[in-house]
Design a protein around this motif. Structure first.
Motif, PDB file in Angstrom:
ATOM      1  N   PHE A  84     -19.569 -24.836  10.506  1.00 36.81           N
ATOM      2  CA  PHE A  84     -19.614 -25.826   9.364  1.00 36.81           C
ATOM      3  C   PHE A  84     -20.854 -25.379   8.570  1.00 36.81           C
ATOM      4  O   PHE A  84     -20.726 -25.210   7.459  1.00 36.81           O
ATOM      5  CB  PHE A  84     -19.708 -27.408   9.624  1.00 36.81           C
ATOM      6  N   ARG A  88     -28.672 -25.392   0.317  1.00 36.35           N
ATOM      7  CA  ARG A  88     -27.897 -23.554   0.321  1.00 36.35           C
ATOM      8  C   ARG A  88     -28.332 -22.975  -0.864  1.00 36.35           C
ATOM      9  O   ARG A  88     -28.624 -22.181  -1.205  1.00 36.35           O
ATOM     10  CB  ARG A  88     -27.089 -24.122   1.534  1.00 36.35           C
ATOM     11  N   LEU A 115     -25.833 -29.457   0.675  1.00 45.32           N
ATOM     12  CA  LEU A 115     -25.505 -28.114   0.029  1.00 45.32           C
ATOM     13  C   LEU A 115     -26.748 -28.126  -1.096  1.00 45.32           C
ATOM     14  O   LEU A 115     -26.776 -26.542  -1.277  1.00 45.32           O
ATOM     15  CB  LEU A 115     -24.118 -29.119  -0.984  1.00 45.32           C
ATOM     16  N   TRP A 168     -14.613 -31.579   3.443  1.00 44.13           N
ATOM     17  CA  TRP A 168     -15.714 -29.635   3.471  1.00 44.13           C
ATOM     18  C   TRP A 168     -13.986 -28.988   3.741  1.00 44.13           C
ATOM     19  O   TRP A 168     -13.981 -28.002   2.792  1.00 44.13           O
ATOM     20  CB  TRP A 168     -15.887 -30.851   4.876  1.00 44.13           C
ATOM     21  N   PHE A 207     -14.099 -26.003   1.549  1.00 39.11           N
ATOM     22  CA  PHE A 207     -13.774 -24.354   1.792  1.00 39.11           C
ATOM     23  C   PHE A 207     -12.822 -23.458   1.459  1.00 39.11           C
ATOM     24  O   PHE A 207     -12.950 -22.509   0.688  1.00 39.11           O
ATOM     25  CB  PHE A 207     -14.287 -24.312   2.840  1.00 39.11           C
ATOM     26  N   ALA A 258     -19.347 -30.969  -3.402  1.00 41.32           N
ATOM     27  CA  ALA A 258     -19.679 -31.323  -2.201  1.00 41.32           C
ATOM     28  C   ALA A 258     -19.087 -33.174  -1.508  1.00 41.32           C
ATOM     29  O   ALA A 258     -18.967 -33.994  -2.346  1.00 41.32           O
ATOM     30  CB  ALA A 258     -21.410 -32.031  -1.778  1.00 41.32           C
ATOM     31  N   THR A 262     -25.899 -35.489   9.135  1.00 44.95           N
ATOM     32  CA  THR A 262     -24.907 -34.733   9.353  1.00 44.95           C
ATOM     33  C   THR A 262     -24.592 -34.352  10.724  1.00 44.95           C
ATOM     34  O   THR A 262     -24.381 -34.554  11.835  1.00 44.95           O
ATOM     35  CB  THR A 262     -24.731 -33.717   8.475  1.00 44.95           C
ATOM     36  N   GLU A 288     -29.087 -34.309   5.623  1.00 44.25           N
ATOM     37  CA  GLU A 288     -28.778 -33.274   6.352  1.00 44.25           C
ATOM     38  C   GLU A 288     -29.394 -33.812   8.059  1.00 44.25           C
ATOM     39  O   GLU A 288     -28.281 -33.587   9.121  1.00 44.25           O
ATOM     40  CB  GLU A 288     -29.268 -32.437   6.808  1.00 44.25           C
ATOM     41  N   GLN A 297     -19.856 -22.735   6.593  1.00 44.29           N
ATOM     42  CA  GLN A 297     -19.072 -22.208   6.021  1.00 44.29           C
ATOM     43  C   GLN A 297     -19.950 -22.525   4.422  1.00 44.29           C
ATOM     44  O   GLN A 297     -19.642 -22.500   3.507  1.00 44.29           O
ATOM     45  CB  GLN A 297     -18.159 -22.650   5.873  1.00 44.29           C
ATOM     46  N   LEU A 298     -21.193 -23.629   4.750  1.00 43.61           N
ATOM     47  CA  LEU A 298     -22.151 -24.574   3.857  1.00 43.61           C
ATOM     48  C   LEU A 298     -22.505 -23.232   3.350  1.00 43.61           C
ATOM     49  O   LEU A 298     -22.876 -23.452   2.115  1.00 43.61           O
ATOM     50  CB  LEU A 298     -22.608 -25.266   4.427  1.00 43.61           C
ATOM     51  N   ASP A 299     -23.652 -22.427   4.050  1.00 47.02           N
ATOM     52  CA  ASP A 299     -23.791 -21.349   3.848  1.00 47.02           C
ATOM     53  C   ASP A 299     -23.740 -20.516   1.949  1.00 47.02           C
ATOM     54  O   ASP A 299     -24.202 -20.180   1.660  1.00 47.02           O
ATOM     55  CB  ASP A 299     -25.121 -20.383   4.907  1.00 47.02           C
TER      56      ASP A 299
END
Length: 426
Positions: free
Chosen positions: A18, A56, A53, A184, A188, A161, A6, A3, A21-23
């Motif tokens: 981002f 989340r 990920l 990614w 998504f 992921a 990132t 993280e 979307q990850l959440d």
């Protein structure tokens, strides 16, 4: 890509878009994928790069009422070290104690969450005999846990992921950060997360898949016939087979989506009733090797001839895993217009590539795709057509040039798909 890293990358990976979307993916995985029940434990596996990920999903699992989320991480560098430096006599060793613990957890009611994202070429260049032996050893000790999953006794889900090594395989001409960003974005998009309400999108998509499966279960075809360039294949269906797709109720009563994304309806073929030839329409990524140009011939359900333009030695090893490895455990119908197919990407990851095209799977059957199995042992299921193997490997046989017909027991023929698209839409 931890993280912290990132955020350090900047650009898309550090953007609010981002993060949102990850959440969303974490929420869909926990609520639509697993549908975690209050008080339920979750056992999760993930590559190290998937930490953002994992966090989340864990958060949303606890919000849904999970009592405990336990994650086991894998690291590609330490995996590779085994094949580089391990002694010759060690490759038949596997962590049976860990597999037994997971099986015990599932028997006690824990849900199974798997995050995929490993480097598909990680073991390329390593001793194929060592890779094969280690794979067989792992399959043996994992079998009790995997039987719980293939029997659909508990709710489970697989999501993906984006990881740097995987992204560079999919987008080899891009710098690493751009490759990760594009992967990614692709994940998504094909995971149906880009609308205003992904959970509602998944409900609508599941309804379509359920209607297709219901139609096939109503008409009860005896066999499917695939035809097209290089393919003339008759796939008999198991006695009392059952079509499934999208969200389904597990043996513990929880409705879950095992795969995020998914575009297939699938069932159990008869292990003894597959005849003819079939050609792959996309490469198969397996144990670090891309196997391409597959062409096989079946007699009485068993592969008796095989060829591949690339990776034939690896395919031969797969087919020699056990007796069931040369027979089919799954047949699935996927429209050529699926989002994954339209993306034009070869993900080199079965979760995605199998949902780009109709496919078959070598090896273990999903007994959840058979009716009235309670109290039936392996021999009884085999008599109905179910296959048994230590492997379950999907490979793609559908395309915009493949037709599929349903055949009844009297020889009647009904078109199901033409040029890869559904003709009958329930």
């Amino acid at each position: 890509m931890t993280e912290r890293n990132t955020q350090a990358h900047g650009g898309y990976l550090a953007s609010a878009e981002f993060a949102a979307q990850l959440d969303r993916l974490g929420e869909v995985a926990a609520r639509t994928g697993l549908n975690v029940a209050p008080g339920q434990q979750v056992i999760m596996t993930a590559p190290l790069h998937a930490v953002p990920l994992v966090r989340r999903i864990t958060e949303h699992a606890y919000r849904a009422g999970a009592s405990l989320v336990t994650t086991f991480y894998s690291d590609e560098e330490t995996t590779l070290a085994r094949y580089k430096y391990g002694a010759e006599n060690t490759f038949d060793t596997a962590s049976g104690w860990l597999s037994a613990g997971m099986a015990e957890g599932f028997r006690a009611g824990a849900a199974r969450m798997a995050i995929t994202g490993s480097n598909p070429a990680l073991l390329a260049g390593q001793n194929p005999d060592h890779v094969s032996r280690a794979s067989k050893a792992a399959a043996r000790v994992n079998r009790p846990a995997m039987e719980i999953i293939t029997n659909f006794d508990v709710n489970w889900c697989i999501v993906a992921a984006a990881t740097p090594a995987w992204a560079m395989q999919v987008f080899p001409d891009l710098p690493e950060q751009q490759a990760v960003e594009k992967l990614w974005q692709a994940i998504f998009a094909v995971s149906r997360l880009t609308g205003d309400d992904p959970v509602a999108q998944w409900e609508a998509h599941n309804a379509i898949l359920h209607r297709r499966a219901a139609y096939l279960n109503d008409v009860r075809y005896d066999a499917l016939h695939f035809s097209g360039p290089g393919t003339d294949l008759l796939v008999g269906l198991a006695d009392g087979h059952d079509w499934a797709g999208g969200a389904e109720k597990a043996g513990n009563g929880i409705v879950c989506n095992p795969n995020i994304p998914t575009e297939e309806v699938f069932t159990t073929p008869h292990r003894l009733r597959v005849e003819g030839t079939v050609a792959s329409t996309k490469p198969l990524s397996h144990q670090g090797t891309l196997i391409d140009g597959i062409r096989v011939r079946f007699e009485a359900g068993r592969i008796v001839e095989m060829h591949a333009t690339r990776g034939q030695d690896v395919l031969e090893r797969v087919l020699d895993t056990d007796e069931g490895a040369r027979r089919l455990g799954e047949v699935a119908l996927v429209p050529h217009s699926s989002p994954i197919s339209r993306s034009g990407l070869l993900f080199q990851n079965t979760l995605f590539d199998e949902n780009a095209a109709s496919h078959i799977a070598l090896g273990q059957s999903y007994t959840k795709c058979m009716r009235d199995t309670q109290g039936q042992d392996e021999a009884a299921l085999a008599a109905r057509g179910a296959n048994t193997s230590m492997i379950h490997i999907d490979w793609m046989i559908g395309s915009g040039e493949i037709d599929v017909d349903g055949l009844d027991a009297q020889g009647g023929r009904v078109p199901l798909m033409r040029k890869g698209e559904w003709v009958i839409e329930a």
